[in-house]
Design a protein around this motif. Structure first.
Motif, PDB file in Angstrom:
ATOM      1  N   ASP A   2       1.835  41.027 104.853  1.00 26.86           N
ATOM      2  CA  ASP A   2       1.751  42.769 105.422  1.00 26.86           C
ATOM      3  C   ASP A   2       0.405  42.677 107.268  1.00 26.86           C
ATOM      4  OD1 ASP A   2       2.009  44.849 105.371  1.00 26.86           O
ATOM      5  OD2 ASP A   2      -0.338  45.704 103.581  1.00 26.86           O
ATOM      6  N   GLY A   3       0.855  43.603 107.813  1.00 27.29           N
ATOM      7  CA  GLY A   3       0.410  44.352 109.132  1.00 27.29           C
ATOM      8  C   GLY A   3       1.428  43.290 110.329  1.00 27.29           C
ATOM      9  N   TYR A  44       7.049  37.680 100.293  1.00 23.75           N
ATOM     10  CA  TYR A  44       7.223  38.605 100.368  1.00 23.75           C
ATOM     11  C   TYR A  44       8.294  38.823 101.758  1.00 23.75           C
ATOM     12  CZ  TYR A  44       8.513  43.300  98.048  1.00 23.75           C
ATOM     13  OH  TYR A  44       8.287  44.264  97.114  1.00 23.75           O
ATOM     14  N   ALA A  45       9.552  38.456 102.277  1.00 22.12           N
ATOM     15  CA  ALA A  45       9.853  38.964 103.523  1.00 22.12           C
ATOM     16  C   ALA A  45      10.338  40.259 103.495  1.00 22.12           C
ATOM     17  CB  ALA A  45      11.007  37.654 103.758  1.00 22.12           C
ATOM     18  N   PHE A  46      10.612  40.911 102.437  1.00 23.86           N
ATOM     19  CA  PHE A  46      11.871  41.713 102.994  1.00 23.86           C
ATOM     20  C   PHE A  46      12.121  42.867 101.371  1.00 23.86           C
ATOM     21  CE2 PHE A  46      14.660  45.170 103.482  1.00 23.86           C
ATOM     22  CZ  PHE A  46      14.965  45.699 104.535  1.00 23.86           C
ATOM     23  N   ALA A 118      10.802  36.338  98.953  1.00 23.66           N
ATOM     24  CA  ALA A 118      11.531  37.237  98.934  1.00 23.66           C
ATOM     25  C   ALA A 118      12.287  38.475  99.443  1.00 23.66           C
ATOM     26  CB  ALA A 118      11.185  38.033  97.870  1.00 23.66           C
ATOM     27  N   LEU A 119      13.418  38.418  99.384  1.00 25.13           N
ATOM     28  CA  LEU A 119      13.936  39.264  99.905  1.00 25.13           C
ATOM     29  C   LEU A 119      15.377  40.346  99.381  1.00 25.13           C
ATOM     30  CD1 LEU A 119      16.833  36.570 102.258  1.00 25.13           C
ATOM     31  CD2 LEU A 119      14.531  38.292 102.832  1.00 25.13           C
ATOM     32  N   ASN A 120      14.836  41.708  99.602  1.00 24.10           N
ATOM     33  CA  ASN A 120      15.627  43.022  99.663  1.00 24.10           C
ATOM     34  C   ASN A 120      14.893  43.444  97.901  1.00 24.10           C
ATOM     35  OD1 ASN A 120      16.464  45.183  99.303  1.00 24.10           O
ATOM     36  ND2 ASN A 120      18.701  43.956  98.623  1.00 24.10           N
ATOM     37  N   TYR A 121      13.578  42.691  97.970  1.00 23.03           N
ATOM     38  CA  TYR A 121      13.455  42.729  96.559  1.00 23.03           C
ATOM     39  C   TYR A 121      12.466  43.506  95.819  1.00 23.03           C
ATOM     40  CZ  TYR A 121      10.133  40.611  92.425  1.00 23.03           C
ATOM     41  OH  TYR A 121       9.891  40.257  91.624  1.00 23.03           O
ATOM     42  N   GLY A 122      12.292  44.256  95.189  1.00 23.24           N
ATOM     43  CA  GLY A 122      11.545  44.811  94.156  1.00 23.24           C
ATOM     44  C   GLY A 122      11.402  45.025  92.921  1.00 23.24           C
ATOM     45  N   PHE A 180       5.377  43.621  93.710  1.00 19.98           N
ATOM     46  CA  PHE A 180       5.752  42.494  94.268  1.00 19.98           C
ATOM     47  C   PHE A 180       5.237  41.881  93.024  1.00 19.98           C
ATOM     48  CE2 PHE A 180       3.921  38.159  95.936  1.00 19.98           C
ATOM     49  CZ  PHE A 180       5.444  37.804  96.908  1.00 19.98           C
ATOM     50  N   LEU A 181       5.951  40.972  92.309  1.00 18.25           N
ATOM     51  CA  LEU A 181       6.236  39.998  91.534  1.00 18.25           C
ATOM     52  C   LEU A 181       5.305  40.912  90.177  1.00 18.25           C
ATOM     53  CD1 LEU A 181       5.122  36.660  93.315  1.00 18.25           C
ATOM     54  CD2 LEU A 181       8.040  38.027  91.941  1.00 18.25           C
ATOM     55  N   LEU A 182       5.278  41.719  89.713  1.00 18.89           N
ATOM     56  CA  LEU A 182       4.254  42.392  88.706  1.00 18.89           C
ATOM     57  C   LEU A 182       4.330  42.407  87.452  1.00 18.89           C
ATOM     58  CD1 LEU A 182       5.776  46.150  89.505  1.00 18.89           C
ATOM     59  CD2 LEU A 182       3.334  44.711  90.660  1.00 18.89           C
TER      60      LEU A 182
END
Length: 222
Positions: A2-3, A44-46, A118-122, A180-182
C-alpha cells in the motif's frame, strides 16, 4: 503493498510513477525473500475494489502487469520461482489472462519459492464462494451438512495447496487488512509499517522477519 499513489503525490509525480516504483519494490522483495529462504510469498497486487479507481489508472496498472511479466518471467524461471495467482484474473481480459496462464505454466515445476499473486482478489468473495461450493455439495448429496467444519472450508480456499500464513505485512501506515486473506490470517502474525510500499526494501523486509522471529505463537493454546 500500500502507498504507491501517496508516494507519488508526495514527490509531485503522477500515480503511475508510484506504481512503477512499487513494481521495483516487488523485485527487491522477491530477491530478499529468496535469500531469506521464504517458502511462499503472496502479494496483494490488485483488489476487487481497485476497479473503483479511474479507468486511466486501471489501464496503466494492466499495462504495467504486461510489461513486468514480460520483463521478469525469464528471471523468475531461472531463480526457481513458481508463479501462481488467486482471485479472478480473467476479468483483466483475454490477452492479459492468457499471458498470466502461460507464465504460471512455464514456472509450474519450480520449487525454490512460490510467488502467489492476488489479482482481482477479495477475501470476502473467496469465503462466500467456498461456502457456495460446500452448499452445492450438500444439495447434490455429496456430503452431509454436519461434515462442514474448518477443514472443509479451508479446503475450498484458493490457497488450500499453500502453507499456512505465518506473517502478514502491510505498508503505508494503515492498520487494517482491507479484505486480504481474512480466513488465512486467523493466526498469522501482523506487522504494520509506517512507510510507503515503493520505499520497502531489504532492510524493511528483514526487520519484519526479525519481528516475527521474536514473537511467541501460541495459537490460543495458552
Amino acid at each position: 503493498m500500500d502507498g504507491n499513489g501517496r508516494w507519488a503525490a508526495a514527490k509531485g509525480l503522477p500515480r503511475v510513477a508510484g506504481h512503477r516504483a512499487g513494481a521495483e519494490a516487488v523485485r527487491r522483495t522477491l530477491k530478499a525473500a529468496v535469500k531469506a529462504g521464504v517458502e511462499c510469498l503472496t502479494l496483494y497486487a490488485f483488489s476487487s475494489e481497485n476497479w473503483r479507481r479511474s479507468e486511466e489508472e486501471v489501464t496503466d496498472l494492466k499495462g504495467l502487469m504486461r510489461f513486468y511479466l514480460d520483463r521478469e518471467l525469464e528471471e523468475l524461471a531461472k531463480e526457481g520461482v513458481k508463479l501462481r495467482f488467486i482471485g479472478e484474473p480473467s476479468a483483466f481480459g483475454p490477452d492479459l489472462w492468457e499471458r498470466l496462464q502461460k507464465a504460471a505454466a512455464k514456472t509450474a515445476d519450480n520449487d525454490r519459492l512460490t510467488l502467489n499473486v492476488a489479482l482481482n482478489y477479495g477475501s470476502r468473495a473467496e469465503i462466500a464462494r467456498a461456502a457456495q461450493c460446500l452448499a452445492s455439495k450438500v444439495a447434490d448429496g455429496q456430503m452431509d451438512a454436519a461434515a462442514i467444519d474448518e477443514d472443509a472450508m479451508g479446503a475450498m480456499m484458493q490457497t488450500a495447496d499453500l502453507p499456512d500464513l505465518d506473517l502478514l505485512i502491510r505498508t503505508s501506515g494503515e492498520i487494517r487488512l482491507s479484505n486480504f486473506l481474512l480466513w488465512q490470517a486467523a493466526y498469522s502474525e501482523l506487522v504494520f509499517l509506517d512507510l510507503y510500499w515503493p520505499d520497502f526494501d531489504d532492510a524493511a523486509f528483514q526487520g519484519a522477519l526479525d519481528q516475527y522471529a521474536g514473537r511467541q505463537r501460541r495459537f490460543g493454546g495458552r
